[in-house]
Write a protein that holds these residues in place. Structure first.
Motif, PDB file in Angstrom:
ATOM      1  N   LYS A 124      31.044 -28.184 -20.722  1.00 46.16           N
ATOM      2  CA  LYS A 124      29.937 -27.593 -20.894  1.00 46.16           C
ATOM      3  C   LYS A 124      29.361 -27.398 -19.406  1.00 46.16           C
ATOM      4  CE  LYS A 124      27.215 -31.622 -22.014  1.00 46.16           C
ATOM      5  NZ  LYS A 124      28.310 -32.434 -22.209  1.00 46.16           N
ATOM      6  N   ASP A 125      29.481 -28.333 -18.559  1.00 41.22           N
ATOM      7  CA  ASP A 125      28.884 -28.218 -17.310  1.00 41.22           C
ATOM      8  C   ASP A 125      29.490 -27.177 -16.278  1.00 41.22           C
ATOM      9  OD1 ASP A 125      27.409 -30.361 -17.877  1.00 41.22           O
ATOM     10  OD2 ASP A 125      28.874 -31.840 -17.271  1.00 41.22           O
ATOM     11  N   ARG A 126      30.733 -26.561 -17.017  1.00 36.93           N
ATOM     12  CA  ARG A 126      31.538 -25.527 -16.103  1.00 36.93           C
ATOM     13  C   ARG A 126      31.309 -24.168 -16.490  1.00 36.93           C
ATOM     14  NH1 ARG A 126      37.052 -25.545 -15.663  1.00 36.93           N
ATOM     15  NH2 ARG A 126      37.415 -27.111 -17.317  1.00 36.93           N
ATOM     16  N   ILE A 127      30.529 -24.065 -17.728  1.00 36.36           N
ATOM     17  CA  ILE A 127      30.254 -22.720 -18.434  1.00 36.36           C
ATOM     18  C   ILE A 127      28.798 -22.275 -18.156  1.00 36.36           C
ATOM     19  CG2 ILE A 127      29.659 -21.659 -20.713  1.00 36.36           C
ATOM     20  CD1 ILE A 127      31.719 -23.864 -21.844  1.00 36.36           C
ATOM     21  N   TYR A 128      28.747 -20.927 -17.608  1.00 33.95           N
ATOM     22  CA  TYR A 128      27.586 -20.334 -17.036  1.00 33.95           C
ATOM     23  C   TYR A 128      27.422 -18.809 -17.654  1.00 33.95           C
ATOM     24  CZ  TYR A 128      27.246 -23.722 -13.087  1.00 33.95           C
ATOM     25  OH  TYR A 128      27.337 -24.896 -12.457  1.00 33.95           O
ATOM     26  N   ARG A 129      26.368 -18.250 -17.804  1.00 30.39           N
ATOM     27  CA  ARG A 129      25.934 -17.130 -18.283  1.00 30.39           C
ATOM     28  C   ARG A 129      25.842 -16.162 -16.978  1.00 30.39           C
ATOM     29  NH1 ARG A 129      21.269 -15.379 -22.256  1.00 30.39           N
ATOM     30  NH2 ARG A 129      20.011 -16.439 -20.796  1.00 30.39           N
ATOM     31  N   VAL A 130      26.409 -14.949 -17.064  1.00 31.97           N
ATOM     32  CA  VAL A 130      26.138 -14.065 -15.989  1.00 31.97           C
ATOM     33  C   VAL A 130      24.932 -13.213 -16.348  1.00 31.97           C
ATOM     34  CG1 VAL A 130      27.198 -12.238 -14.558  1.00 31.97           C
ATOM     35  CG2 VAL A 130      28.688 -14.067 -15.489  1.00 31.97           C
ATOM     36  N   LYS A 134      11.883  -8.620  -9.266  1.00 34.58           N
ATOM     37  CA  LYS A 134      13.262  -8.817  -9.878  1.00 34.58           C
ATOM     38  C   LYS A 134      13.230  -8.877 -11.348  1.00 34.58           C
ATOM     39  CE  LYS A 134      16.635 -10.590  -7.385  1.00 34.58           C
ATOM     40  NZ  LYS A 134      17.336 -11.636  -6.491  1.00 34.58           N
ATOM     41  N   ALA A 135      13.826  -8.327 -11.950  1.00 30.74           N
ATOM     42  CA  ALA A 135      14.127  -8.777 -13.619  1.00 30.74           C
ATOM     43  C   ALA A 135      15.359  -9.000 -14.068  1.00 30.74           C
ATOM     44  CB  ALA A 135      13.689  -7.273 -14.334  1.00 30.74           C
ATOM     45  N   HIS A 136      15.421 -10.417 -14.701  1.00 33.61           N
ATOM     46  CA  HIS A 136      16.666 -10.805 -15.013  1.00 33.61           C
ATOM     47  C   HIS A 136      17.086 -10.557 -16.343  1.00 33.61           C
ATOM     48  CE1 HIS A 136      16.583 -13.429 -11.462  1.00 33.61           C
ATOM     49  NE2 HIS A 136      15.132 -13.895 -11.710  1.00 33.61           N
ATOM     50  N   PHE A 137      18.128  -9.812 -16.465  1.00 33.98           N
ATOM     51  CA  PHE A 137      18.790  -9.273 -17.904  1.00 33.98           C
ATOM     52  C   PHE A 137      19.504 -10.255 -18.413  1.00 33.98           C
ATOM     53  CE2 PHE A 137      16.138  -5.716 -16.268  1.00 33.98           C
ATOM     54  CZ  PHE A 137      16.152  -5.015 -17.495  1.00 33.98           C
ATOM     55  N   ALA A 138      19.688 -10.430 -19.792  1.00 35.43           N
ATOM     56  CA  ALA A 138      20.737 -11.283 -20.417  1.00 35.43           C
ATOM     57  C   ALA A 138      22.114 -10.532 -20.466  1.00 35.43           C
ATOM     58  CB  ALA A 138      20.428 -11.637 -21.823  1.00 35.43           C
ATOM     59  N   LYS A 139      21.911  -9.093 -20.481  1.00 36.18           N
ATOM     60  CA  LYS A 139      23.179  -8.157 -20.492  1.00 36.18           C
ATOM     61  C   LYS A 139      23.608  -7.679 -19.153  1.00 36.18           C
ATOM     62  CE  LYS A 139      21.325  -7.031 -25.150  1.00 36.18           C
ATOM     63  NZ  LYS A 139      20.710  -5.893 -26.008  1.00 36.18           N
ATOM     64  N   VAL A 140      24.781  -7.344 -18.878  1.00 30.30           N
ATOM     65  CA  VAL A 140      25.466  -6.924 -18.075  1.00 30.30           C
ATOM     66  C   VAL A 140      26.244  -5.423 -18.220  1.00 30.30           C
ATOM     67  CG1 VAL A 140      25.551  -8.932 -16.474  1.00 30.30           C
ATOM     68  CG2 VAL A 140      27.429  -8.470 -17.980  1.00 30.30           C
ATOM     69  N   PRO A 141      26.799  -4.720 -17.433  1.00 33.63           N
ATOM     70  CA  PRO A 141      27.835  -3.630 -17.870  1.00 33.63           C
ATOM     71  C   PRO A 141      29.028  -4.196 -18.400  1.00 33.63           C
ATOM     72  CG  PRO A 141      26.494  -3.244 -15.679  1.00 33.63           C
ATOM     73  CD  PRO A 141      26.455  -4.649 -15.834  1.00 33.63           C
ATOM     74  N   SER A 146      23.191 -24.931 -19.947  1.00 34.11           N
ATOM     75  CA  SER A 146      22.078 -26.032 -20.246  1.00 34.11           C
ATOM     76  C   SER A 146      20.652 -25.329 -19.868  1.00 34.11           C
ATOM     77  CB  SER A 146      22.379 -27.430 -19.494  1.00 34.11           C
ATOM     78  OG  SER A 146      22.187 -26.888 -17.926  1.00 34.11           O
ATOM     79  N   ASP A 147      20.639 -24.215 -19.218  1.00 31.74           N
ATOM     80  CA  ASP A 147      19.317 -23.453 -19.038  1.00 31.74           C
ATOM     81  C   ASP A 147      18.993 -22.571 -20.261  1.00 31.74           C
ATOM     82  OD1 ASP A 147      19.123 -25.261 -16.951  1.00 31.74           O
ATOM     83  OD2 ASP A 147      19.311 -24.007 -15.226  1.00 31.74           O
ATOM     84  N   ILE A 148      19.922 -22.079 -20.880  1.00 31.55           N
ATOM     85  CA  ILE A 148      19.658 -21.034 -21.477  1.00 31.55           C
ATOM     86  C   ILE A 148      18.574 -21.086 -22.603  1.00 31.55           C
ATOM     87  CG2 ILE A 148      20.825 -19.460 -23.362  1.00 31.55           C
ATOM     88  CD1 ILE A 148      23.385 -19.520 -21.652  1.00 31.55           C
ATOM     89  N   HIS A 149      18.391 -22.379 -23.081  1.00 31.76           N
ATOM     90  CA  HIS A 149      17.571 -22.498 -24.085  1.00 31.76           C
ATOM     91  C   HIS A 149      16.196 -22.616 -23.562  1.00 31.76           C
ATOM     92  CE1 HIS A 149      16.300 -23.782 -28.237  1.00 31.76           C
ATOM     93  NE2 HIS A 149      15.766 -24.889 -27.735  1.00 31.76           N
ATOM     94  N   PHE A 150      16.297 -22.825 -22.245  1.00 31.42           N
ATOM     95  CA  PHE A 150      14.780 -22.988 -21.599  1.00 31.42           C
ATOM     96  C   PHE A 150      14.253 -21.952 -20.843  1.00 31.42           C
ATOM     97  CE2 PHE A 150      16.812 -27.141 -22.497  1.00 31.42           C
ATOM     98  CZ  PHE A 150      15.444 -27.539 -23.223  1.00 31.42           C
ATOM     99  N   ASN A 151      15.008 -20.864 -20.527  1.00 28.34           N
ATOM    100  CA  ASN A 151      14.704 -19.732 -19.635  1.00 28.34           C
ATOM    101  C   ASN A 151      14.087 -18.511 -20.473  1.00 28.34           C
ATOM    102  OD1 ASN A 151      14.485 -17.869 -17.516  1.00 28.34           O
ATOM    103  ND2 ASN A 151      16.608 -18.115 -17.061  1.00 28.34           N
ATOM    104  N   ALA A 152      12.856 -18.659 -20.564  1.00 31.06           N
ATOM    105  CA  ALA A 152      11.921 -17.493 -21.493  1.00 31.06           C
ATOM    106  C   ALA A 152      11.947 -16.393 -20.539  1.00 31.06           C
ATOM    107  CB  ALA A 152      10.794 -18.082 -22.001  1.00 31.06           C
ATOM    108  N   HIS A 153      12.094 -16.001 -19.303  1.00 30.56           N
ATOM    109  CA  HIS A 153      11.994 -15.010 -18.533  1.00 30.56           C
ATOM    110  C   HIS A 153      13.208 -14.101 -18.398  1.00 30.56           C
ATOM    111  CE1 HIS A 153       8.569 -17.115 -17.287  1.00 30.56           C
ATOM    112  NE2 HIS A 153       9.090 -18.274 -16.700  1.00 30.56           N
ATOM    113  N   ILE A 154      14.121 -14.137 -19.452  1.00 32.03           N
ATOM    114  CA  ILE A 154      15.228 -13.477 -19.469  1.00 32.03           C
ATOM    115  C   ILE A 154      14.753 -12.062 -20.129  1.00 32.03           C
ATOM    116  CG2 ILE A 154      17.584 -12.997 -19.955  1.00 32.03           C
ATOM    117  CD1 ILE A 154      17.050 -14.889 -17.699  1.00 32.03           C
ATOM    118  N   VAL A 155      15.233 -10.858 -19.727  1.00 26.51           N
ATOM    119  CA  VAL A 155      14.608  -9.634 -20.431  1.00 26.51           C
ATOM    120  C   VAL A 155      15.914  -9.317 -21.364  1.00 26.51           C
ATOM    121  CG1 VAL A 155      14.246  -7.026 -20.434  1.00 26.51           C
ATOM    122  CG2 VAL A 155      13.412  -8.730 -18.312  1.00 26.51           C
ATOM    123  N   GLU A 156      15.699  -8.732 -22.545  1.00 30.59           N
ATOM    124  CA  GLU A 156      16.594  -8.288 -23.721  1.00 30.59           C
ATOM    125  C   GLU A 156      17.360  -9.413 -24.131  1.00 30.59           C
ATOM    126  OE1 GLU A 156      18.483  -4.602 -22.412  1.00 30.59           O
ATOM    127  OE2 GLU A 156      16.789  -3.600 -22.657  1.00 30.59           O
TER     128      GLU A 156
END
Length: 812
Positions: free
Chosen positions: A54-60, A71-78, A278-288
């Protein structure tokens, strides 16, 4: 020795049962709060911690920069990003894309007449995702049927979780379900290629239906999720990567800029960044992002409140224990004369504390589940308490040890320190000594904390009342919003709108991308002159010609948007006219706005309205008729202020139309005013936290004050009798017993007021539109605490004041 300590401790607890009950009640509330907050914290910190590596897994994340600044941080990419990363970049073991797909689900029967006879509600059908085969290289599943290496290689394949396979196809061998057919959005036919065991741990990625990504190019999905587009408007993929060995995230992130430069569109404002799993559950500033996030400041506040409540309960124990020291002084003297050591006496008194704490823990355990039920709307869904869970048992044991030491160490030290000669002569304790001053300090601390919560509750309540009643600049009553399903919804949404518009109980219908106010408002970059090099970031709202009339947005100049099949004109707000350099709304009519290097005329100016919560200032925005995004319905009911049950027939009619247009899709709607209220959910949580903490701290403080008042009245029985014999009135006696406590509460108010003003001003600073804190807020808080304290001690004060002095002097 230990058995004797327990026996003597139990005898003293029974002998002084009044004080024991007060101590147990106070401690149990503090411990109950600590248990619940431990459950909440443990639950929120448990998400996605079970994955191997889990420590090696990241969301792009897709970072879109507007106006070279925001700057807006989107959960989605192309969508093609994952393929490009896989082929061109180094430092990773795997990367996988998954597209959340909100689709209706059906099953084909054995005969043509039975086809699509069974449909499944969206809420019961889990989360569907369109996933690449490498998804299984990043996240581990236990395979029950099928081959993980090939299950998602071919188009029109789907991997199901065991629970969904059982839901769709019933009981029976799982191997026999391979090859069975499912239908998504009425026309996407796929076959089951694998079945995996459900994750039984908390996760933010609860995908239960995984459709192969190869299906996109072979179906209508390519029109919804363009597989080759790098445009910011087509960002639809959640991308996850697993880094290699000891590779640092910066190594991969440093290669992103070159990748976007090679593949992105000219002038593309897209950048990429990595977010730890580990940050995904606590990051409320992600768009969409559809993930329910926890709020770390709220968790920290919960922890702080639990500590304060436990401290106040421990202070009650310390106060009552040291207050009774005169009664225990002779006992200490006798024990020391008979050879008792100070260590042995401390052990005796600590044993009493441990026993009382154990009783408090038992009561707290009984209170946990009722408390969870009482505050279920505030607590996360799925939270439960299991006594024999090893983690819970360990926490209870820790609470017993910590609380016993916190509450019992000081009284045990004080009581065991008395000299035997002085104790036997009655001089073990002096009422006016340091211990009495220490007890006063503890009372001041208790009420200072209580006053902080009282003041906080008043300020938070006033701000939320201001939020509820502020004019937002548009109509909210009797409006429902309906999100249409995926697939070909854009071609059907106009049909649904037209049918609903003709219903007798419907006043107006509009198509929209999002409502006038939204949790994550969209932006767009525009220019006011074709030669400008600097782009201006403004808010973007998409709606058809019915949007502005339905929400009663006030038009200051110009006309409404016209019906069209593409963007042809702009409506702007007053804030936008000001950055254009216009002093009056009329001056903006006919001006040109450039978006994506194409000119559009301004046809109207509307009054400023709040496009997001009152945390944010009103920003410049544009309203456009963007047909490619208007997939949602806004419906104004002709309810004329009727009760909810009166509009149910109208809602039933709308649902019937819905089912005729979207067979198999579940009908869900939300009241617009409730959606606005959800923007302040964290603030309402803060209010509930503050109110709960206020109630508990005041209650626990009053329990301690009640005990001290009882002890004070008992120890001053002879003094009260003498004063009454000498002519003192009942009022004089009650005032004498009350004034010391009243002065302590007033001192606490003087200390708490500036502290409360500082913290509440910091909280209010998060709002662009806020109330002012008035002086009477602190006066009201202080008077409330004083009144509560006087009511608490009045029983013992009046009982002592009206007692028969002859009887009290005779008993003395």
């Amino acid at each position: 020795m230990f058995k004797n300590h327990v026996h003597v401790a139990w005898r003293n607890i029974i002998r002084h049962r009044g004080y024991s009950m007060i101590n147990v009640a106070g401690l149990s509330l503090g411990i109950c709060a600590c248990i619940i907050i431990f459950l909440v914290t443990r639950y929120e910190l448990s998400f996605d911690t079970f994955h191997p590596d889990k420590d090696r897994i990241y969301r792009v994340l897709g970072d879109v920069t507007e106006n070279n600044r925001d700057k807006a941080h989107f959960a989605k990419v192309p969508q093609p990003l994952t393929t490009a990363v896989r082929q061109e970049l180094t430092g990773l073991d795997a990367i996988a894309g998954i597209i959340p797909y909100r689709a209706s689900i059906g099953i084909l029967g054995g005969r043509p007449a039975d086809q699509q006879a069974r449909h499944f509600d969206q809420s019961a059908s889990g989360l569907t995702g369109i996933a690449e085969p490498s998804w299984f290289s990043i996240f581990h599943y236990d395979w029950l049927a099928g081959d993980p290496s090939t299950a998602l290689n071919e188009p029109f394949a789907v991997v199901l979780s065991e629970s969904k396979a059982r839901l769709y196809f019933g009981s029976g061998p799982l191997d026999n379900m391979l090859g069975r057919v499912l239908v998504y959005d009425d026309s996407l036919i796929v076959r089951v290629s694998g079945i995996v065991r459900d994750w039984n741990k908390n996760t933010d990625l609860p995908f239960t239906d995984l459709i192969s990504a190869a299906t996109i190019r072979k179906s209508f999905l390519q029109n919804i999720f363009p597989p080759d587009s790098w445009g910011p408007g087509d960002m639809a993929t959640w991308a996850f990567t697993k880094l290699s060995g000891n590779t640092q995230p910066s190594v991969l992130q440093s290669q992103f800029a070159g990748l976007i430069k090679r593949h992105g569109e000219p002038g593309d404002k897209l950048a990429l960044s990595l977010e730890p799993l580990s940050d995904i559950h606590f990051n409320a500033h992600i768009v969409e992002s559809s993930i329910r996030t926890a709020h770390m400041p709220t968790l920290y506040s919960l922890m702080g409140i639990a500590i304060f409540i436990l401290l106040i309960a421990a202070i009650n124990f310390i106060n009552l224990s040291t207050a009774q020291s005169m009664r225990r002084a002779k006992e200490v003297g006798v024990r020391k004369v008979l050879g008792g050591s100070r260590i042995g006496l401390m052990g005796q008194f600590l044993t009493e504390t441990v026993l009382l704490t154990f009783l408090a823990v038992l009561l707290a355990v009984l209170l946990v589940n009722p408390s969870l039920a009482l505050f279920h709307s505030f607590l996360p869904a799925g939270l439960s308490f299991h006594l024999f869970d090893p983690a819970n048992l360990g926490w209870l044991l820790l609470l017993i040890v910590v609380t016993s030491l916190l509450a019992g160490l000081y009284p045990a030290s004080v009581l065991s320190a008395y000299l035997p000669a002085a104790s036997l002569k009655g001089g073990g304790v002096q009422k006016g000594g340091e211990k009495w001053v220490f007890r006063k300090g503890l009372i001041v601390f208790q009420f200072t904390v209580s006053l902080l919560f009282i003041t906080g509750s008043i300020v938070v309540g006033d701000q939320l009342s201001y939020v509820r009643h502020k004019d937002l600049g548009f109509k909210t009553d009797a409006i429902i919003t309906v999100a249409t399903p995926g697939g070909d919804s854009l071609s059907k949404v106009k049909v649904a709108a037209e049918k609903i518009r003709h219903l007798s109980g419907v006043s107006q219908v509009a198509l929209e991308w999002m409502a006038p106010v939204d949790r994550a408002p969209r932006s767009m970059s525009i220019k006011f002159n074709s030669t400008d090099t600097k782009l201006v970031s403004v808010g973007q709202i998409a709606g058809n010609e019915g949007f502005i009339p339905l929400f009663h947005i006030k038009v200051l100049a110009g006309r409404n948007l016209e019906s069209s099949d593409s963007v042809r004109e702009f409506v702007i707000n007053e804030a936008c006219t000001r950055i254009m350099g216009c002093t009056r709304p009329e001056q903006a009519i006919g001006r040109t706005i450039y978006w994506n290097n194409r000119p559009y005329p301004v046809v109207a100016v509307v009054a400023d309205f709040h496009g997001s919560s009152l945390h944010d200032a009103i920003r410049p925005l544009c309203i456009i008729n963007r047909v490619d995004r208007e997939s949602n319905l806004a419906i104004q009911l002709a309810s004329n202020g009727q009760e909810a049950h009166a509009v149910q027939p109208i809602l039933n009619q709308i649902e019937e139309v819905w089912k005729s247009v979207y067979p198999g899709a579940s009908f869900h709607f939300s009241w617009f005013d409730e959606s606005i209220g959800s923007l302040y959910e964290k603030d309402r949580q803060a209010a509930r936290l503050m109110n709960t903490a206020m109630f508990v701290t005041i209650f626990v403080s009053c329990i301690g004050l009640f005990g001290l008042a009882m002890f004070s009245a008992e120890t001053r029985t002879r003094e009260i009798g003498i004063r009454k014999v000498l002519g003192a009135s009942a009022a004089n006696i009650a005032l004498m017993l009350s004034k010391d406590f009243a002065l302590l509460v007033m001192l606490a108010a003087a200390i708490a007021s500036p502290v409360a003003w500082f913290f509440m001003n910091r909280w209010l600073a998060e709002f662009a539109y806020r109330i002012d804190i008035h002086w009477w807020t602190f006066l009201l808080s202080g008077l409330s605490a004083l009144l509560i304290a006087m009511i608490t001690i009045s029983y013992h004060a009046l009982q002592a004041a009206i007692g028969n002095p002859v009887k009290s002097l005779r008993t003395e």
